[in-house]
Every structure is written in C-alpha cells, then in structure tokens.
Scaffold this motif. Sequence first.
Motif, PDB file in Angstrom:
ATOM      1  N   GLU A 115      31.643 110.735 104.631  1.00 26.21           N
ATOM      2  CA  GLU A 115      32.413 111.646 103.789  1.00 26.21           C
ATOM      3  C   GLU A 115      31.816 111.758 102.394  1.00 26.21           C
ATOM      4  N   ASP A 116      31.171 110.664 101.937  1.00 24.39           N
ATOM      5  CA  ASP A 116      30.648 110.654 100.567  1.00 24.39           C
ATOM      6  C   ASP A 116      29.160 110.937 100.474  1.00 24.39           C
ATOM      7  N   GLY A 117      28.497 111.269 101.616  1.00 23.86           N
ATOM      8  CA  GLY A 117      27.091 111.597 101.487  1.00 23.86           C
ATOM      9  C   GLY A 117      26.269 111.414 102.756  1.00 23.86           C
ATOM     10  N   VAL A 118      24.940 111.522 102.574  1.00 21.51           N
ATOM     11  CA  VAL A 118      23.981 111.487 103.678  1.00 21.51           C
ATOM     12  C   VAL A 118      23.060 110.286 103.511  1.00 21.51           C
ATOM     13  N   GLU A 119      22.940 109.493 104.565  1.00 14.20           N
ATOM     14  CA  GLU A 119      22.054 108.325 104.541  1.00 14.20           C
ATOM     15  C   GLU A 119      20.738 108.674 105.242  1.00 14.20           C
ATOM     16  N   LEU A 120      19.640 108.530 104.524  1.00 16.82           N
ATOM     17  CA  LEU A 120      18.314 108.726 105.083  1.00 16.82           C
ATOM     18  C   LEU A 120      17.655 107.367 105.292  1.00 16.82           C
ATOM     19  N   GLU A 121      16.400 107.368 105.706  1.00 18.64           N
ATOM     20  CA  GLU A 121      15.708 106.117 106.007  1.00 18.64           C
ATOM     21  C   GLU A 121      15.632 105.204 104.787  1.00 18.64           C
ATOM     22  N   ASN A 122      15.282 105.785 103.638  1.00 20.08           N
ATOM     23  CA  ASN A 122      15.070 104.956 102.450  1.00 20.08           C
ATOM     24  C   ASN A 122      15.895 105.405 101.247  1.00 20.08           C
ATOM     25  N   SER A 123      16.920 106.195 101.481  1.00 22.96           N
ATOM     26  CA  SER A 123      17.715 106.665 100.347  1.00 22.96           C
ATOM     27  C   SER A 123      19.091 107.120 100.811  1.00 22.96           C
ATOM     28  N   PHE A 124      19.982 107.313  99.836  1.00 19.97           N
ATOM     29  CA  PHE A 124      21.321 107.820 100.113  1.00 19.97           C
ATOM     30  C   PHE A 124      21.622 108.928  99.110  1.00 19.97           C
ATOM     31  N   HIS A 144      32.296 116.039 108.367  1.00 18.10           N
ATOM     32  CA  HIS A 144      31.699 115.881 107.037  1.00 18.10           C
ATOM     33  C   HIS A 144      30.585 116.891 106.775  1.00 18.10           C
ATOM     34  N   ALA A 145      30.002 117.423 107.850  1.00 17.15           N
ATOM     35  CA  ALA A 145      28.869 118.347 107.706  1.00 17.15           C
ATOM     36  C   ALA A 145      29.064 119.544 108.626  1.00 17.15           C
ATOM     37  N   LYS A 147      27.795 114.227  88.819  1.00 16.08           N
ATOM     38  CA  LYS A 147      26.576 114.367  89.605  1.00 16.08           C
ATOM     39  C   LYS A 147      26.825 114.642  91.084  1.00 16.08           C
ATOM     40  N   LYS A 148      27.729 113.897  91.714  1.00 16.47           N
ATOM     41  CA  LYS A 148      27.928 114.056  93.156  1.00 16.47           C
ATOM     42  C   LYS A 148      28.473 115.444  93.499  1.00 16.47           C
ATOM     43  N   TYR A 149      29.281 116.008  92.595  1.00 12.38           N
ATOM     44  CA  TYR A 149      29.847 117.332  92.847  1.00 12.38           C
ATOM     45  C   TYR A 149      28.823 118.445  92.664  1.00 12.38           C
ATOM     46  N   LEU A 150      27.755 118.149  91.964  1.00 10.25           N
ATOM     47  CA  LEU A 150      26.717 119.142  91.708  1.00 10.25           C
ATOM     48  C   LEU A 150      25.476 118.906  92.556  1.00 10.25           C
ATOM     49  N   THR A 151      25.654 118.093  93.606  1.00  9.18           N
ATOM     50  CA  THR A 151      24.578 117.803  94.545  1.00  9.18           C
ATOM     51  C   THR A 151      24.910 118.449  95.888  1.00  9.18           C
ATOM     52  N   TYR A 152      23.906 119.052  96.513  1.00 13.86           N
ATOM     53  CA  TYR A 152      24.091 119.767  97.777  1.00 13.86           C
ATOM     54  C   TYR A 152      23.026 119.307  98.759  1.00 13.86           C
ATOM     55  N   ALA A 153      23.442 119.016  99.989  1.00 15.62           N
ATOM     56  CA  ALA A 153      22.512 118.569 101.023  1.00 15.62           C
ATOM     57  C   ALA A 153      22.603 119.503 102.221  1.00 15.62           C
ATOM     58  N   VAL A 154      21.503 120.182 102.529  1.00 16.28           N
ATOM     59  CA  VAL A 154      21.418 121.046 103.704  1.00 16.28           C
ATOM     60  C   VAL A 154      20.517 120.350 104.712  1.00 16.28           C
ATOM     61  N   ILE A 155      21.032 120.101 105.901  1.00 10.35           N
ATOM     62  CA  ILE A 155      20.291 119.343 106.907  1.00 10.35           C
ATOM     63  C   ILE A 155      19.755 120.303 107.959  1.00 10.35           C
TER      64      ILE A 155
END
Length: 425
Positions: free
Chosen positions: A241-250, A121-122, A155-163
């Motif tokens: 597959e649908d995103g990143v889970e953080l401590e207090n947010s998704f 997924h990443a 929205k989800k398609y226009l969101t990018y997460a770099v870890i």
Amino acid sequence: MKNRPEIVIVGGGFGGISAAKALRKTNCNITLVDKRNHHLFQPLLYQVATAALSPGDIAVPIRAIFGDDKNVRTVLGEVVSIDKTNKRIHISDDSSIDFDYLILAPGAIYNYFGNERWKSHAPGLKTLKNALSVRERILISLEEADKLDDPQDRKKYLTYAVIGAGPTGVEMAGAIAEIAKRNMMRDFRNIEIEETEIFLIEAAENVLNGYPEDLSNKAKSDLEEMGVKVLLNNPVKSIREDGVELENSFIETPNIIWAAGVKASPLLGSLDCNLDKMGRAFVEEYLNIPDHDSIFVIGDAAHVKDEDGQPLPALAPVALQQGKYLAKLIKKRESGKKTSSFKYVDKGTMATIGRAKAVADIRGLKFSGFLAWMLWSVIHIFFLIGFRNRFRVFAEWMWHYLTFKRGVRLITNEPDGSQTDSDDS
C-alpha cells in the motif's frame, strides 16, 4: 426470421464491434453480449486517468451504435460458460442464448503473475473505473501534498511509479510527467515542480519492447528529458500500500499504476481447448478453435501466428482486421463460397510519449517527434466511434496543446459519512 443464421458475438471491444458492424446489413440475426453497456476506446484510457479527457469522450453506448439496425440485438450480461456441443452460451443471470456462429472477443485482463493481492495497490488501465480510480489517486495525492509544509513529508505524495514500459506504461509516464512538470502544479501554491519524481519500472532491458531499437532508445531519451526516471532490468519484488519494492531499492508512494502485462479472459477456460501461457486460445487458419468450425476467437483472446511464426500482438488493428475477416467468412460460407485463411496486414505501430513527442514504425519507415505525434493523433481520432466523440477529443487536444491546461480535474468519490446531498459547505 427463424431461418436466418444466429450469430452471437461476445465482447463489445474493437473485434466484436467491427464484426457486428460488418454483418449488420446481412440476412443474419446478430446478438452482441457484453458485461458493460459501452464500447470503450482503450488506447486513450490513460488520458482519462491523467485528467485530459472525460469518460464520455472515449466511450459510446453499444445500443447507440446499432440503434438503427433491426437485426442486431444487444444484451447486457456476463458470459460465464460455453456449451460447444449444443451451441449455447450461458450468462451469469442463468439465461442462455443459442447460436449457429459464435465469435468470442472477450478481451484481456491485467496479469499480476500470481500476485493478485497487488491489484488493490496497483490498478491497471482496462476500464473506465480503473482510469477514474487512477485519476483520483493522482488528484488526492496533490491535495495531500499541498497541505504539508515539510518537503520530506510531501515526497511520497509527489512520487509516481508506473510498472511496465510497453505503450501504455510509456504513455502514462509521459502524461504524468506533463502534469507534474507543467500542467497542474501552477494551481498548487505549496508544491515546487522539482519535488515530483516519476519512475517507469521495467523488468526487460528496453522500453517499448518489440519496437525497433532506435525508436526504443528515442522514447527512453524523450522520457528522461521530461523528467521520468526509467529503471530497466528492474523486476518488481513486491507491491504494498505504501510503495514498490525492487531488488535493491524501495519507492515510497501511494501512486502506483500497473501496465506490466495482460492475460486473456478466463471465459476461454470453458472452451476446453489448448491455451497458451497468457491464456489465449490457439486457433486455426480461419480463426476457429480446433474441431469446431463455427466457434471463433479473435483479438486479445486469440493466439494467432504471423508469417514469422510469432504471435500477433494484442493491438486494436489486429482485432479490427479479424472482426472484418470473420464477417466476410460468414457471408461467403452462407452463400456457399470458399474462404481464404486469415492474413494480418501490419500497417505499423506507434506510441505517444508526450506533447509533440511520439515514435512510429510504419511499414519500415521509422520516425519520431512532432510528425509521429501528429500521425498518432489523427489515427486515434479517426478510430473513435461517432462524430461527437471525434470532435470533442480534437477540441480537448487543441485546448490542451495551446493552453497546457487539463480540464477534468474532479474528485467525485465522497469520503464515508460525508454529506453528499447538499450543495452547501
């Protein structure tokens, strides 16, 4: 020929190539083994991933580098184990190669800290395949978003997460911000620039950890000015597959890039020597493993301490200097001369953030902005192998700087069952 020393180099990265180039004019037989047929300029992989450069701009066939050197043999294969006693390496096709000297420069792989299921997924950025996979995810997401009328659905398609907010993460986030805010969006009629969100997620308290604090803060400020949301002190709990889970947010998104850390090649496990927590081999002052003065480990695979007792960073300049050092060591040893221990000369560090934005720390001189960006550009072009690659990258960068356009926006993976052998649609 048989009386010549047999030098085997494992890995066609910066360390392996620099050692082979420094040894090719000597009275030695050199065998360079790599599981890929090309040398890859990894610092610019993120530009392939963000459609600024083509794969051929930053890669060159290893055989082409040494085509005129009669004493250099290139072998395509994956080394699976090392027989220290009999001085022999074993390759995955059941062949083997004997050596008098062995230089191990197998590089590193991404470290998912025991969560290997996150890899699908990443993806990280270590190979051309990784970069092209990320590029296609970005392009496909833009295409999907452009088909949807409801902004909430887009929205989800226009969101990018770099870890990971090291140099790779910072450069990747900055490049995506340029795509999202300036470059490609003009070609998508149904997407507004302000709809995009780029998150740079870091478990530590700073971006570019290890850089001077003022440069770290400058990089963070530049990223935020470009529209990147920098989330510090935010360790990742899970990646789906649908995103990143953080401590207090998704963060819901299919666009996830992993840049949070590396570990050494698992090949080092066959050496049966002490490894650090990142899987790197502890080496002695001549870069050899203990009790074996003809087996050396360099680059990302070696744990070498600097003058302050800290491990040298996994950077190209370190591997380049170590490769050249070993070439000199072998030459001196073969001529009966004494050798001095390896000493790394730190010429500075730098990272680019975006167009005309970079930070640099060159031997205590700290600067940022356009000057740092120009220096970063010149140095990276200089270290590319081959005039053709240097010219092409320079031309692409000039075109991009003047026009704000990215040239390599191709989706080449065909869906299953599609007609791939027809030019008609």
